[in-house]
Design an enzyme around this catalytic site. Sequence first.
Site, PDB file in Angstrom:
ATOM      1  N   ALA A  24     102.716  55.259  60.872  1.00 24.55           N
ATOM      2  CA  ALA A  24     104.562  55.607  60.777  1.00 24.55           C
ATOM      3  C   ALA A  24     104.361  56.720  59.679  1.00 24.55           C
ATOM      4  O   ALA A  24     105.432  55.699  58.773  1.00 24.55           O
ATOM      5  CB  ALA A  24     105.917  54.565  61.108  1.00 24.55           C
ATOM      6  N   LEU A  25     103.648  56.711  59.242  1.00 22.62           N
ATOM      7  CA  LEU A  25     103.579  57.213  57.601  1.00 22.62           C
ATOM      8  C   LEU A  25     105.174  58.419  57.100  1.00 22.62           C
ATOM      9  O   LEU A  25     105.341  58.895  57.475  1.00 22.62           O
ATOM     10  CB  LEU A  25     101.715  57.781  56.907  1.00 22.62           C
ATOM     11  CG  LEU A  25     100.829  56.965  57.768  1.00 22.62           C
ATOM     12  CD1 LEU A  25      99.871  57.370  56.971  1.00 22.62           C
ATOM     13  CD2 LEU A  25     100.574  55.642  56.283  1.00 22.62           C
ATOM     14  N   HIS A  29     105.048  56.462  52.110  1.00 22.77           N
ATOM     15  CA  HIS A  29     103.736  56.477  51.652  1.00 22.77           C
ATOM     16  C   HIS A  29     102.198  57.109  51.303  1.00 22.77           C
ATOM     17  O   HIS A  29     101.550  56.672  50.224  1.00 22.77           O
ATOM     18  CB  HIS A  29     102.929  56.212  53.278  1.00 22.77           C
ATOM     19  CG  HIS A  29     103.693  54.732  54.209  1.00 22.77           C
ATOM     20  ND1 HIS A  29     104.159  55.101  55.385  1.00 22.77           N
ATOM     21  CD2 HIS A  29     103.511  53.536  54.340  1.00 22.77           C
ATOM     22  CE1 HIS A  29     104.857  53.939  55.404  1.00 22.77           C
ATOM     23  NE2 HIS A  29     104.005  53.349  55.242  1.00 22.77           N
ATOM     24  N   GLY A 139     103.762  49.264  48.162  1.00 21.63           N
ATOM     25  CA  GLY A 139     105.751  49.538  46.642  1.00 21.63           C
ATOM     26  C   GLY A 139     106.180  48.363  46.848  1.00 21.63           C
ATOM     27  O   GLY A 139     105.460  47.446  47.149  1.00 21.63           O
ATOM     28  N   ASP A 142     110.122  45.903  49.458  1.00 21.19           N
ATOM     29  CA  ASP A 142     110.274  44.247  49.975  1.00 21.19           C
ATOM     30  C   ASP A 142     109.782  43.684  48.310  1.00 21.19           C
ATOM     31  O   ASP A 142     108.815  43.074  48.811  1.00 21.19           O
ATOM     32  CB  ASP A 142     109.728  44.032  50.613  1.00 21.19           C
ATOM     33  CG  ASP A 142     109.732  43.110  51.398  1.00 21.19           C
ATOM     34  OD1 ASP A 142     110.398  41.818  50.188  1.00 21.19           O
ATOM     35  OD2 ASP A 142     109.247  42.364  53.086  1.00 21.19           O
ATOM     36  N   GLN A 145     108.399  40.627  49.655  1.00 25.98           N
ATOM     37  CA  GLN A 145     106.921  40.640  49.391  1.00 25.98           C
ATOM     38  C   GLN A 145     105.985  40.988  48.927  1.00 25.98           C
ATOM     39  O   GLN A 145     105.052  40.335  48.793  1.00 25.98           O
ATOM     40  CB  GLN A 145     106.669  42.084  50.709  1.00 25.98           C
ATOM     41  CG  GLN A 145     105.381  42.414  51.128  1.00 25.98           C
ATOM     42  CD  GLN A 145     104.949  43.373  52.040  1.00 25.98           C
ATOM     43  OE1 GLN A 145     105.397  42.952  53.486  1.00 25.98           O
ATOM     44  NE2 GLN A 145     104.808  44.473  51.782  1.00 25.98           N
TER      45      GLN A 145
HETATM   46  O1  PAF Z   1     104.856  46.664  53.712  1.00 22.26           O
HETATM   47  C1  PAF Z   1     103.720  46.938  54.660  1.00 22.26           C
HETATM   48  O2  PAF Z   1     103.889  47.999  55.514  1.00 22.26           O
HETATM   49  C2  PAF Z   1     103.050  45.443  55.831  1.00 22.26           C
HETATM   50  O3  PAF Z   1     104.584  44.127  55.839  1.00 22.26           O
HETATM   51  C3  PAF Z   1     102.180  45.697  55.278  1.00 22.26           C
HETATM   52  C4  PAF Z   1     101.817  45.058  54.029  1.00 22.26           C
HETATM   53  C5  PAF Z   1     100.916  46.793  55.380  1.00 22.26           C
HETATM   54  C6  PAF Z   1     101.102  44.567  55.717  1.00 22.26           C
HETATM   55  O4  PAF Z   1     101.489  44.093  57.108  1.00 22.26           O
END
Ligand code: PAF
Length: 221
Positions: A24-25, A29, A139, A142, A145
């Site tokens: 879903a770019l 991205h 990115g 998050d 993350q």
């Molecule tokens: O941030 C994301 O899009 C996802 O958490 C990732 C890092 C691609 C892992 O599925």
Amino acid sequence: MKILKTTDLLKNHNDICLVPTMGALHDGHISLIHKAKETGLKIVVSIFVNKLQFNDEQDFVNYPRDIEKDIKILNDLDVDFAFIPDEETIYPKSGFENLYSGNVGNKYEGSSRPGHFDGVLTIVNRLFQLIRPHTVIFGSKDIQQLFFIKKLITFKLGLGALERNTIFFECFFNWSTASIAFGLRATPLCITPHKSITKVSYSLNISAKWFSSLNLLVLSF
Ligand code: PAF
């Protein structure tokens, strides 16, 4: 651009810049991919909707998927490889490692998304194992993350002493894929057009055999 289901063709490459995505770019991205192109490395964009990071089955089912559109975007950007594996490649019956995010994974964002960061760590680790990238780009949409990804790199790859881990902080329009998934309006969280706010270089001592060096590039606000 080559579309890969497995990483066989990547085995002899030690010059890969990986941009992990769930497809879903969008513009966020695309900015990561532009940054990847600046590295001069071969660019691999992975597209895999990782069910392990969805604590709600319905969110996984409803997650936006438009692989043809994604492939067109990647083609237009002249990416070298689109890695679009199936589940068997990512979650093999044996040799598959589940990672746990521990206490911190249950706090903050994790408190409302049980198991989410375990799933993120597990898939990112798996992608690293399969692709063995020289550089990875995430990115910073998050922060939690990102915290785990840095921990993963440090812990799994033996980066006790960071020597050459270069982090770029740059302006990045943070279009939330989750917002698209849940039908909300995507909101740019950053509107300050800084080019490069700061750049931090560390030392890196990598014991993992395939990583003579690994760069983590973070595009941020
Ligand atoms: O941030 C994301 O899009 C996802 O958490 C990732 C890092 C691609 C892992 O599925």
